[in-house]
Write an enzyme that holds these catalytic residues in place. Structure first.
Site, mmCIF file in Angstrom:
data_model
loop_
_atom_site.group_PDB
_atom_site.id
_atom_site.type_symbol
_atom_site.label_atom_id
_atom_site.label_comp_id
_atom_site.label_asym_id
_atom_site.label_seq_id
_atom_site.Cartn_x
_atom_site.Cartn_y
_atom_site.Cartn_z
ATOM 1 N N ASP A 110 -3.239 9.611 -10.703
ATOM 2 C CA ASP A 110 -3.788 10.179 -9.464
ATOM 3 C C ASP A 110 -3.411 11.652 -9.439
ATOM 4 O O ASP A 110 -2.239 11.989 -9.240
ATOM 5 C CB ASP A 110 -3.201 9.496 -8.226
ATOM 6 N N ARG A 112 2.105 13.807 -8.889
ATOM 7 C CA ARG A 112 3.015 12.819 -9.473
ATOM 8 C C ARG A 112 4.146 13.447 -10.298
ATOM 9 O O ARG A 112 5.180 12.823 -10.502
ATOM 10 C CB ARG A 112 2.247 11.873 -10.399
ATOM 11 N N ARG A 158 -5.927 13.995 2.575
ATOM 12 C CA ARG A 158 -6.517 13.730 1.259
ATOM 13 C C ARG A 158 -8.045 13.738 1.312
ATOM 14 O O ARG A 158 -8.693 13.643 0.266
ATOM 15 C CB ARG A 158 -6.025 12.382 0.734
ATOM 16 N N LYS A 192 -13.240 7.489 -4.564
ATOM 17 C CA LYS A 192 -12.512 6.435 -3.859
ATOM 18 C C LYS A 192 -12.419 6.758 -2.360
ATOM 19 O O LYS A 192 -12.651 7.907 -1.955
ATOM 20 C CB LYS A 192 -11.108 6.289 -4.454
ATOM 21 N N HIS A 193 -12.154 5.782 -1.492
ATOM 22 C CA HIS A 193 -11.862 4.360 -1.681
ATOM 23 C C HIS A 193 -13.010 3.565 -1.068
ATOM 24 O O HIS A 193 -13.067 3.425 0.157
ATOM 25 C CB HIS A 193 -10.570 3.964 -1.000
ATOM 26 N N HIS A 249 -1.333 0.111 2.117
ATOM 27 C CA HIS A 249 -0.131 -0.214 1.353
ATOM 28 C C HIS A 249 0.685 -1.272 2.087
ATOM 29 O O HIS A 249 1.412 -2.051 1.470
ATOM 30 C CB HIS A 249 0.744 1.025 1.151
ATOM 31 N N ASP A 265 -8.311 -0.535 -6.242
ATOM 32 C CA ASP A 265 -7.110 0.168 -5.791
ATOM 33 C C ASP A 265 -5.922 -0.666 -6.247
ATOM 34 O O ASP A 265 -6.072 -1.817 -6.686
ATOM 35 C CB ASP A 265 -7.145 0.330 -4.268
#
Length: 531
Positions: free
Chosen positions: A99, A107, A168, A198-199, A211, A283
């Site tokens: 990502d 990351r 985002r 996405k998503h 999440h 995902d």
């Protein structure tokens, strides 16, 4: 330049072909024992792709945020080392994914960072800049050995309470989201990197973090087509490599389970009605929205595959998933998904673009350009703002341990000492009673809205009192949704910078001095005074 060569696909067994559809997660900061386990998994089960995350304490697995993320100065070197090891372990070359919505920095420490999507959303006529960013991020990924950037987000963020998308997203206007996402994907494609929008079918209008739980979007197909599905449909028609399906319950489309395991949504809507012929990726399957509802290992993977999924991202049950799919699915169905992912591999491994290293100078130049063009004025009282700039003012900030070039620049240029709320509050309280004008720079503690963006409640109340009682010019170096918790007045004067990068701080200082005009526009709706 790519050095990997795929074997003839007709030499693979059916079990190997199913293995190609799995994308387990790998972590920069894993122990040697964990790395060896992954090498064995890749080798024994012919894994097709892996997706890199920072660590098991990062957001990818640490949903409640109870573990401490350890900073790793050498994570980029570690990334390249692990890619080499995992590729060596693979009998069939791996697709390496990550990502990198705003660059590898999402990351990986000490890598170039580009602005968040919401910052790019503030640009007017900014497609060329966004194209440059997509291309630069793609180039950085390829330099590291990554083939597949799971970006961009094309969710329309039309819910200010959204805890996971927000910054985002490019904004809350479907046409802007489409055009900016198109520029971004075009830039990535020009670099030679694979993309993933996405998503699906749209994670913007929810106040639940998938999440942690299962978001519900109770809208009809017609409502979805008019808004959430619009950028997906337009981008599919233009051509994209893959579509990521989110963990979302849409009861008017399928009330039996989330989109990730819904045949009606994946095969019926995305594949048949919308005409997408490329790779469909899930995902992360470890997310609690789905993982907690499947007790038997492998059942979630098999259910998602049966629904029409091609790539099973962040599967935690690879061995069991492969066995269950082989037992339950027809050969033809397996072959269909295998051919789609194999075609993607052929595209990635045929790329002969030479990489040039990380684009630090490119990032600095682009970030300056974005800052100059996204800067947004929200002036409730322009006359009071002009009066402040021509009078003595208190130079206050909430820096949150960030290097505050802006406030220091004001001190150097105007002689007003830079005072920080957390370290200089007593001195501020001594001075503020006799001072009407305040320039307040806020660097929010967190980018996500959880727990009031990380603000200490007492400090937040202090800021609110200043805004209520003083002539405050606020420079916000962060998520614009922060404005909703600051108790702003109709007459409040705000300058949105969106990011805290040094380039953005320098442009903010130039703006205060009257040398840089405001060219950006707020890409979202706020609750605050109807903005």
């Amino acid at each position: 330049m790519n050095k990997f060569h795929l074997p003839p696909k007709d030499q693979l067994t059916l079990s190997q072909k199913v293995g190609q559809l799995f994308m387990p997660a790998v972590f920069i900061n894993d122990t040697e024992e964990e790395v060896q386990k992954m090498e064995l998994l890749i080798s024994e089960h012919h894994i097709g792709s892996i997706c890199f995350f920072h660590s098991r304490a990062s957001a990818a697995t640490n949903f409640e945020g109870k573990k401490t993320v350890v900073h790793n100065e050498k994570s980029y070197d570690r990334l390249k080392q692990l890619i080499a090891r995992y590729q060596k372990a693979a009998k069939i070359p791996l697709l390496i994914a990550i990502d990198a919505e705003w660059g590898l920095a999402m990351r990986i420490e000490n890598t170039p960072q580009y602005p968040y999507a919401i910052t790019l959303g503030a640009l007017k006529n900014g497609d060329d800049l966004i194209h440059q960013i997509g291309k630069a991020i793609g180039s950085d990924c390829l330099t590291a050995g990554i083939h597949w950037n799971l970006a961009p987000v094309v969710d329309i963020n039309n819910n200010p309470e959204n805890p996971v998308i927000g910054y985002r997203s490019f904004g809350d206007d479907k046409e802007d989201v489409f055009t900016k996402a198109q520029a971004f994907t075009r830039g990535m494609s020009d670099s030679g990197i694979l993309n993933s929008i996405k998503h699906f079918p749209g994670h913007g209008d929810t106040a639940t973090d998938s999440h942690l739980g299962l978001p519900v979007i109770d809208k009809s197909l017609q409502e979805l087509k008019e808004n959430e599905l619009y950028p997906f449909q337009q981008l599919i028609q233009k051509g994209v490599d893959s579509v990521m399906v989110g963990h979302l319950l849409l009861p008017q489309l399928d009330n039996e389970g989330p989109a990730t395991t819904s045949h009606k949504i994946i095969s019926g809507l995305l594949r048949e009605q919308m005409g997408f012929e490329g790779v469909i990726i899930s995902d992360a399957l470890n997310m609690h929205a789905v993982s907690k509802t499947f007790n038997k290992k492998g059942d979630l993977e098999a259910k998602a595959f049966a629904a029409g999924m091609d790539v099973l991202c962040f599967s935690e049950n690879v061995k069991e998933g492969i066995q269950t799919i082989l037992k339950q699915e027809k050969t033809q169905r397996i072959e269909e998904s295998f051919h789609r992912i194999w075609k993607l591999k052929e595209k990635a491994f045929s790329n002969t673009t030479a990489t040039e290293g990380l684009g630090w100078e490119t990032a600095a130049s682009i970030n300056t350009d974005v800052a100059q063009n996204c800067l947004t004025e929200l002036y409730g009282s322009p006359s009071s703002c002009r009066a402040l700039k021509n009078s003595p003012f208190l130079n206050l900030s909430l820096s949150n341990a960030k290097k505050n070039l802006f406030s220091q620049g004001l001190q150097d240029a105007y002689g007003s000492m830079a005072l920080d709320i957390t370290s200089d509050l007593d001195r501020i309280n001594d001075q503020i009673a006799d001072q009407e004008n305040v320039v307040l720079a806020i660097f929010p503690p967190a980018v996500k809205p959880k727990n009031l963006f990380g603000f200490d409640e007492k400090i937040l109340e202090t800021i609110k009192s200043w805004i209520a009682n003083k002539n405050v010019l606020l420079y916000l170096f962060g998520n614009p949704y922060v404005l909703d918790i600051l108790g702003l007045r109709d007459s409040s004067n705000i300058v949105l910078m969106y990011q805290d990068f040094p380039e953005f701080q320098e442009v903010a200082l130039q703006h205060f001095m009257g040398k840089v005009p405001a060219k950006g526009s707020l890409p979202i709706q706020l609750k605050t005074f109807g903005l």
